[in-house]
Design a protein around this motif. Structure first.
Motif, PDB file in Angstrom:
ATOM      1  N   GLY A  72      18.189   1.055  37.730  1.00  0.00           N
ATOM      2  CA  GLY A  72      17.209   2.108  37.621  1.00  0.00           C
ATOM      3  C   GLY A  72      16.923   2.765  38.948  1.00  0.00           C
ATOM      4  N   LEU A  73      16.099   3.786  38.916  1.00  0.00           N
ATOM      5  CA  LEU A  73      15.773   4.569  40.102  1.00  0.00           C
ATOM      6  C   LEU A  73      15.233   3.713  41.235  1.00  0.00           C
ATOM      7  CD1 LEU A  73      15.375   7.388  41.420  1.00  0.00           C
ATOM      8  CD2 LEU A  73      13.128   7.464  40.311  1.00  0.00           C
ATOM      9  N   PHE A  74      14.353   2.756  40.924  1.00  0.00           N
ATOM     10  CA  PHE A  74      13.729   1.942  41.963  1.00  0.00           C
ATOM     11  C   PHE A  74      14.668   0.891  42.546  1.00  0.00           C
ATOM     12  CE2 PHE A  74       9.387   2.641  39.683  1.00  0.00           C
ATOM     13  CZ  PHE A  74       9.397   3.957  40.103  1.00  0.00           C
ATOM     14  N   TYR A  75      15.855   0.744  41.970  1.00  0.00           N
ATOM     15  CA  TYR A  75      16.831  -0.238  42.455  1.00  0.00           C
ATOM     16  C   TYR A  75      18.118   0.439  42.923  1.00  0.00           C
ATOM     17  CZ  TYR A  75      13.880  -4.031  40.825  1.00  0.00           C
ATOM     18  OH  TYR A  75      12.824  -4.913  40.654  1.00  0.00           O
ATOM     19  N   GLY A  76      17.991   1.707  43.297  1.00  0.00           N
ATOM     20  CA  GLY A  76      19.117   2.408  43.886  1.00  0.00           C
ATOM     21  C   GLY A  76      20.057   3.054  42.905  1.00  0.00           C
ATOM     22  N   GLY A  77      19.676   3.138  41.660  1.00  0.00           N
ATOM     23  CA  GLY A  77      20.571   3.705  40.667  1.00  0.00           C
ATOM     24  C   GLY A  77      20.435   5.195  40.468  1.00  0.00           C
ATOM     25  N   GLY A  78      19.515   5.817  41.174  1.00  0.00           N
ATOM     26  CA  GLY A  78      19.309   7.247  41.007  1.00  0.00           C
ATOM     27  C   GLY A  78      18.685   7.585  39.657  1.00  0.00           C
ATOM     28  N   PHE A  79      18.885   8.829  39.252  1.00  0.00           N
ATOM     29  CA  PHE A  79      18.268   9.314  38.018  1.00  0.00           C
ATOM     30  C   PHE A  79      19.190   9.227  36.804  1.00  0.00           C
ATOM     31  CE2 PHE A  79      15.717  11.389  41.277  1.00  0.00           C
ATOM     32  CZ  PHE A  79      14.432  11.253  40.782  1.00  0.00           C
ATOM     33  N   ALA A  80      20.397   8.717  37.011  1.00  0.00           N
ATOM     34  CA  ALA A  80      21.384   8.746  35.922  1.00  0.00           C
ATOM     35  C   ALA A  80      20.913   7.990  34.687  1.00  0.00           C
ATOM     36  CB  ALA A  80      22.712   8.180  36.419  1.00  0.00           C
ATOM     37  N   GLN A  81      20.496   6.745  34.861  1.00  0.00           N
ATOM     38  CA  GLN A  81      20.079   5.963  33.701  1.00  0.00           C
ATOM     39  C   GLN A  81      18.792   6.498  33.094  1.00  0.00           C
ATOM     40  OE1 GLN A  81      22.083   3.562  32.376  1.00  0.00           O
ATOM     41  NE2 GLN A  81      20.675   3.696  30.641  1.00  0.00           N
ATOM     42  N   VAL A  86       0.559   2.913  19.487  1.00  0.00           N
ATOM     43  CA  VAL A  86       1.090   1.636  19.966  1.00  0.00           C
ATOM     44  C   VAL A  86       2.617   1.609  19.914  1.00  0.00           C
ATOM     45  CG1 VAL A  86       1.180  -0.856  19.551  1.00  0.00           C
ATOM     46  CG2 VAL A  86      -1.007   0.353  19.410  1.00  0.00           C
ATOM     47  N   HIS A  87       3.191   1.907  18.773  1.00  0.00           N
ATOM     48  CA  HIS A  87       4.638   1.737  18.626  1.00  0.00           C
ATOM     49  C   HIS A  87       5.435   2.908  19.196  1.00  0.00           C
ATOM     50  CE1 HIS A  87       4.531  -2.029  16.400  1.00  0.00           C
ATOM     51  NE2 HIS A  87       3.408  -1.568  15.887  1.00  0.00           N
ATOM     52  N   MET A  88       5.056   4.132  18.883  1.00  0.00           N
ATOM     53  CA  MET A  88       5.811   5.253  19.423  1.00  0.00           C
ATOM     54  C   MET A  88       5.602   5.372  20.934  1.00  0.00           C
ATOM     55  SD  MET A  88       5.931   9.278  18.274  1.00  0.00           S
ATOM     56  CE  MET A  88       4.703   9.876  19.448  1.00  0.00           C
ATOM     57  N   VAL A  89       4.346   5.356  21.357  1.00  0.00           N
ATOM     58  CA  VAL A  89       4.059   5.490  22.787  1.00  0.00           C
ATOM     59  C   VAL A  89       4.574   4.277  23.562  1.00  0.00           C
ATOM     60  CG1 VAL A  89       2.230   5.663  24.514  1.00  0.00           C
ATOM     61  CG2 VAL A  89       2.101   7.022  22.413  1.00  0.00           C
ATOM     62  N   GLY A  90       4.318   3.074  23.038  1.00  0.00           N
ATOM     63  CA  GLY A  90       4.813   1.876  23.705  1.00  0.00           C
ATOM     64  C   GLY A  90       6.328   1.840  23.772  1.00  0.00           C
ATOM     65  N   GLY A  91       6.997   2.275  22.700  1.00  0.00           N
ATOM     66  CA  GLY A  91       8.450   2.326  22.701  1.00  0.00           C
ATOM     67  C   GLY A  91       8.996   3.313  23.719  1.00  0.00           C
ATOM     68  N   ILE A  92       8.324   4.448  23.862  1.00  0.00           N
ATOM     69  CA  ILE A  92       8.736   5.447  24.853  1.00  0.00           C
ATOM     70  C   ILE A  92       8.600   4.884  26.263  1.00  0.00           C
ATOM     71  CG2 ILE A  92       8.129   7.664  25.890  1.00  0.00           C
ATOM     72  CD1 ILE A  92       7.372   8.616  23.055  1.00  0.00           C
ATOM     73  N   VAL A  93       7.454   4.280  26.556  1.00  0.00           N
ATOM     74  CA  VAL A  93       7.219   3.716  27.890  1.00  0.00           C
ATOM     75  C   VAL A  93       8.263   2.645  28.206  1.00  0.00           C
ATOM     76  CG1 VAL A  93       5.609   2.384  29.321  1.00  0.00           C
ATOM     77  CG2 VAL A  93       4.754   4.244  27.873  1.00  0.00           C
ATOM     78  N   GLY A  94       8.510   1.748  27.252  1.00  0.00           N
ATOM     79  CA  GLY A  94       9.471   0.684  27.484  1.00  0.00           C
ATOM     80  C   GLY A  94      10.890   1.201  27.654  1.00  0.00           C
ATOM     81  N   SER A  95      11.284   2.174  26.851  1.00  0.00           N
ATOM     82  CA  SER A  95      12.640   2.718  26.949  1.00  0.00           C
ATOM     83  C   SER A  95      12.856   3.448  28.269  1.00  0.00           C
ATOM     84  CB  SER A  95      12.908   3.665  25.770  1.00  0.00           C
ATOM     85  OG  SER A  95      12.884   2.963  24.539  1.00  0.00           O
ATOM     86  N   LEU A  96      11.886   4.233  28.683  1.00  0.00           N
ATOM     87  CA  LEU A  96      12.019   4.961  29.940  1.00  0.00           C
ATOM     88  C   LEU A  96      11.943   4.036  31.148  1.00  0.00           C
ATOM     89  CD1 LEU A  96       9.928   8.197  29.250  1.00  0.00           C
ATOM     90  CD2 LEU A  96      12.392   7.838  28.998  1.00  0.00           C
ATOM     91  N   SER A  97      11.246   2.917  31.004  1.00  0.00           N
ATOM     92  CA  SER A  97      11.114   1.994  32.135  1.00  0.00           C
ATOM     93  C   SER A  97      12.466   1.452  32.596  1.00  0.00           C
ATOM     94  CB  SER A  97      10.194   0.825  31.760  1.00  0.00           C
ATOM     95  OG  SER A  97      10.839  -0.084  30.880  1.00  0.00           O
ATOM     96  N   ILE A  98      13.434   1.400  31.682  1.00  0.00           N
ATOM     97  CA  ILE A  98      14.770   0.928  32.059  1.00  0.00           C
ATOM     98  C   ILE A  98      15.361   1.834  33.134  1.00  0.00           C
ATOM     99  CG2 ILE A  98      17.114   0.525  31.213  1.00  0.00           C
ATOM    100  CD1 ILE A  98      15.822  -0.069  28.453  1.00  0.00           C
ATOM    101  N   GLY A  99      15.136   3.133  33.014  1.00  0.00           N
ATOM    102  CA  GLY A  99      15.646   4.080  34.003  1.00  0.00           C
ATOM    103  C   GLY A  99      14.985   3.953  35.353  1.00  0.00           C
ATOM    104  N   LEU A 100      13.870   3.230  35.408  1.00  0.00           N
ATOM    105  CA  LEU A 100      13.157   3.023  36.674  1.00  0.00           C
ATOM    106  C   LEU A 100      13.316   1.604  37.212  1.00  0.00           C
ATOM    107  CD1 LEU A 100       9.788   4.781  35.716  1.00  0.00           C
ATOM    108  CD2 LEU A 100      11.684   5.780  37.027  1.00  0.00           C
ATOM    109  N   LEU A 101      13.265   0.600  36.325  1.00  0.00           N
ATOM    110  CA  LEU A 101      13.118  -0.788  36.741  1.00  0.00           C
ATOM    111  C   LEU A 101      14.342  -1.665  36.508  1.00  0.00           C
ATOM    112  CD1 LEU A 101       9.498  -1.384  35.340  1.00  0.00           C
ATOM    113  CD2 LEU A 101      10.142  -0.924  37.713  1.00  0.00           C
ATOM    114  N   ALA A 102      15.399  -1.135  35.910  1.00  0.00           N
ATOM    115  CA  ALA A 102      16.587  -1.955  35.654  1.00  0.00           C
ATOM    116  C   ALA A 102      17.167  -2.459  36.972  1.00  0.00           C
ATOM    117  CB  ALA A 102      17.629  -1.155  34.885  1.00  0.00           C
ATOM    118  N   THR A 103      17.381  -3.758  37.046  1.00  0.00           N
ATOM    119  CA  THR A 103      17.855  -4.370  38.298  1.00  0.00           C
ATOM    120  C   THR A 103      19.370  -4.404  38.405  1.00  0.00           C
ATOM    121  OG1 THR A 103      17.940  -6.616  37.378  1.00  0.00           O
ATOM    122  CG2 THR A 103      15.824  -5.872  38.273  1.00  0.00           C
TER     123      THR A 103
END
Length: 463
Positions: A356-365, A330-347
């Motif tokens: 994030g990647l899905f908002y035109g930020g590429g793979f940098a974040q 729950v905590h390690m796996v959930g923390g990993i998913v949430g932390s990595l989601s920023i690189g995909l979903l950050a607006t």
């Protein structure tokens, strides 16, 4: 925390803001409530003979970490930076802090910021306790969390949130503790359980939760307190705090539904234990991301996290590590998913400008988030394993097997959680878990029974 926490703004010198200060004091109190909530959440999931020990493992964290925080923890985490790794000795004993002195760039006193951060420091080692349930000496546990906070939590908090911390400077975003709290605690749990013995009967005997209503109560208190945990991390009562509040609620609800959906498809039942665990998984995942993503993104994150964590908790039986209450899943796996989601979903339009990647930020974040996840996980796992092994060799980390079987509450605390002496036999009065409760408590049978009508119905074994 937002990156701006650690740097003085170029604008006019801040003045005391009583509204923000009141908001932060309330948020700090809400975060403190989470530790008793965690105690109830974990306490209901263990067997009846271990409930007091489980409660005490959380409550002693409040006492130990509070003292360490005042003596050196706060300055180690947030004092003047030394090489991006550790804070200096500016505030040893919370000295040299005036009651009107403000946290740089904000209208709240340093004392208020220190109190808020103390509550994070308290709950993080308490999270580890669930992985070690039923078998750890209370004295060894107390020493372990003191050493772990000193060597792991305080430095990692500086890396992620402290002025000059190397992960903060690198650009890792952790709004409220995905790396510093949840991955840190989950990796520590994994490190410890890899070097100490398993519970007697692990993988063979059913180890059912003794009080599912207590689990639900604990989950409710965690959910309630988490609004202070996340919204308060903005250090101001404004729109960003409101967005973090909304995202926290949305992701938690979605994760509960995701976990229950997985249970229904995989095992045929929607269990109360699954609902509570799914909610906590959602809270974990949204913690680092609540200041970066949108409410719609929070729905997606919650559903995905609920499913992934529901699947991950069963890995302990396949891989053979005894994580009593699924802290890793729950905590390690959930923390990993949430932390990595920023690189995909950050607006880029909430509390941070990074996209994030899905908002035109590429793979940098996403790359930066991966670095933060890997470094915190590896450091915490290795140091935690070494600490647990050394304590096991020096003083014995676990109780003897006879004490575990007879009851760790009696052996370690000379008490029992429930007194049945005046009304009859405990064996006759303890209710038999049936239906969904039994299903939720019997995942150990998953690997032994075929799927189908007579196959597994379990959600997870947590005690």
């Amino acid at each position: 925390m937002p990156a701006g926490i650690m740097t003085t703004l170029a604008a006019d010198k801040p003045v005391l803001d009583t509204g923000h200060t009141a908001f932060m004091l309330i948020s700090a109190a809400l975060v403190l409530v989470m530790t008793p909530g965690l105690a109830f959440f974990y306490g209901g999931m263990v067997r009846v003979k271990s409930v007091l020990n489980m409660l005490m493992m959380s409550f002693v964290s409040i006492a130990v970490i509070t003292i360490l925080w005042v003596l050196y923890g706060f300055t180690e985490a947030f004092g003047t930076d030394h090489g991006g790794v550790i804070g200096g000795t500016d505030w040893l004993g919370l000295r040299h802090i005036g009651i009107t002195e403000l946290w740089p760039g904000y209208g709240i006193p340093i004392y208020v910021f220190a109190a808020f951060q103390l509550m994070f420091a308290i709950i993080t080692p308490a999270l580890i306790s669930g992985a070690l349930a039923d078998r750890v000496k209370f004295s060894a546990w107390t020493l372990y969390i003191a050493l772990w906070a000193t060597l792991v939590y305080f430095p990692v908090a500086h890396w992620v949130w402290g002025a000059g911390g190397w992960l903060l400077k690198f650009g890792v975003i952790d709004f409220a503790g995905g790396t510093a709290v949840h991955i840190n605690a989950g990796a520590a749990a994994l490190g410890a359980i890899l070097v100490i013995r398993k519970r007697v009967g692990f993988g063979k005997d059913p180890m059912r939760p003794h009080n599912l209503p207590l689990v639900m109560l604990g989950a409710g208190l965690l959910w309630f307190g988490w609004f202070g945990f996340n919204a308060g991390s903005w250090l101001a009562a404004d729109g960003v705090a409101g967005a973090a509040f909304v995202n926290t609620q949305v992701a938690t609800a979605a994760a509960m539904l995701g976990w229950l959906g997985y249970e229904k498809i995989r095992h045929g039942s929607c269990t109360t234990l699954g609902a509570a665990s799914g909610a906590v998984a959602g809270l974990v995942a949204i913690t680092p991301a609540c200041g970066s993503i949108s409410p719609l993104g929070s729905i997606g994150l919650g559903i995905v996290t609920g499913v992934i964590c529901a699947w991950a908790v069963g890995l302990k039986f396949k891989l053979g590590f005894d994580d009593s209450l699924d802290v890793v899943g729950v905590h390690m796996v959930g923390g990993i998913v949430g932390s990595l989601s920023i690189g995909l979903l950050a607006t880029g339009g909430v509390g941070q400008t990074a996209k994030g990647l899905f908002y035109g930020g590429g793979f940098a974040q996403l790359g930066k988030q991966c670095v933060g996840v890997v470094c915190v996980l590896a450091y915490s796992l290795v140091v935690s394993a070494i600490l647990a092994k050394v304590l096991d060799l020096v003083m014995g980390f676990t109780v003897n097997e006879d004490d575990e079987v007879s009851g760790i509450d009696s052996a370690e605390h000379a008490e029992t959680g429930y007194d049945f002496a005046g009304v009859g036999s405990a064996a006759r009065l303890l209710p038999t878990l049936t239906g969904a409760a039994t299903a939720a408590a019997s995942r150990q049978d998953d690997d032994k029974r075929p799927a189908g009508p007579g196959g597994p119905k379990a959600s997870k074994v947590d005690a």
